[in-house]
Design a protein around this motif. Structure first.
Motif, PDB file in Angstrom:
ATOM      1  N   ASP A 151       0.821  -1.207   0.000  1.00  0.00           N
ATOM      2  CA  ASP A 151       0.000   0.000   0.000  1.00  0.00           C
ATOM      3  C   ASP A 151       0.854   1.256   0.000  1.00  0.00           C
ATOM      4  N   ARG A 152       1.904   1.266   0.840  1.00  0.00           N
ATOM      5  CA  ARG A 152       2.816   2.430   0.882  1.00  0.00           C
ATOM      6  C   ARG A 152       3.538   2.607  -0.444  1.00  0.00           C
ATOM      7  N   ALA A 153       3.970   1.513  -1.035  1.00  0.00           N
ATOM      8  CA  ALA A 153       4.668   1.604  -2.323  1.00  0.00           C
ATOM      9  C   ALA A 153       3.722   2.117  -3.392  1.00  0.00           C
ATOM     10  N   GLY A 154       2.459   1.738  -3.347  1.00  0.00           N
ATOM     11  CA  GLY A 154       1.461   2.200  -4.327  1.00  0.00           C
ATOM     12  C   GLY A 154       1.155   3.679  -4.160  1.00  0.00           C
ATOM     13  N   GLN A 155       1.206   4.205  -2.926  1.00  0.00           N
ATOM     14  CA  GLN A 155       0.933   5.618  -2.668  1.00  0.00           C
ATOM     15  C   GLN A 155       2.093   6.485  -3.128  1.00  0.00           C
ATOM     16  N   ASP A 156       3.315   5.958  -3.103  1.00  0.00           N
ATOM     17  CA  ASP A 156       4.499   6.731  -3.487  1.00  0.00           C
ATOM     18  C   ASP A 156       4.570   6.913  -4.998  1.00  0.00           C
ATOM     19  N   GLU A 157       3.879   6.116  -5.758  1.00  0.00           N
ATOM     20  CA  GLU A 157       3.984   6.230  -7.216  1.00  0.00           C
ATOM     21  C   GLU A 157       3.184   7.323  -7.783  1.00  0.00           C
TER      22      GLU A 157
END
Length: 113
Positions: free
Chosen positions: A107-113
């Motif tokens: 989820d965090r990696a998806g928000q950073d994109e």
């Protein structure tokens, strides 16, 4: 066999007691005790080939022995098997925790994109 003479000739009857060799017949309990004490190994392989191409191999290994005999042979896999030792619940809970952590990281990696 016991022979009993009568006026019609000898009559032969089966004898179910000890044989002339002095050995008593073994009952199922005696046989099971011997097998568990000494152990029995049954091994076999099943192979399915088609035109010299191995499609399937099944290796069968069966050991029948008492726990004490197995330990003497160095076999104690049941101590470490999570399903048999009760550790399977711990592994299920650890798996859930790891899945939650992985989902949070994704989820965090998806928000950073």
């Amino acid at each position: 066999m016991d022979s009993v003479g009568t006026s019609g000739g000898p009559v032969v009857r089966p004898s179910y007691g000890p044989t002339s060799t002095g050995h008593e017949p073994a009952n199922l309990g005696d046989i099971l005790e011997r097998v568990l004490d000494r152990g029995v190994v049954i091994a076999g392989d099943i192979r399915v080939n088609l035109l010299d191409i191995e499609l399937l191999t099944i290796k069968l290994r069966l050991l029948i022995a008492s726990v004490d005999t197995a330990r003497e042979l160095g076999i104690d896999w049941w101590k470490h098997d999570p399903f048999l030792s009760g550790r399977d619940r711990e592994l299920v809970e650890e798996n859930r925790r790891l899945r939650r952590r992985l989902a949070a990281i994704e989820d965090r990696a998806g928000q950073d994109e």
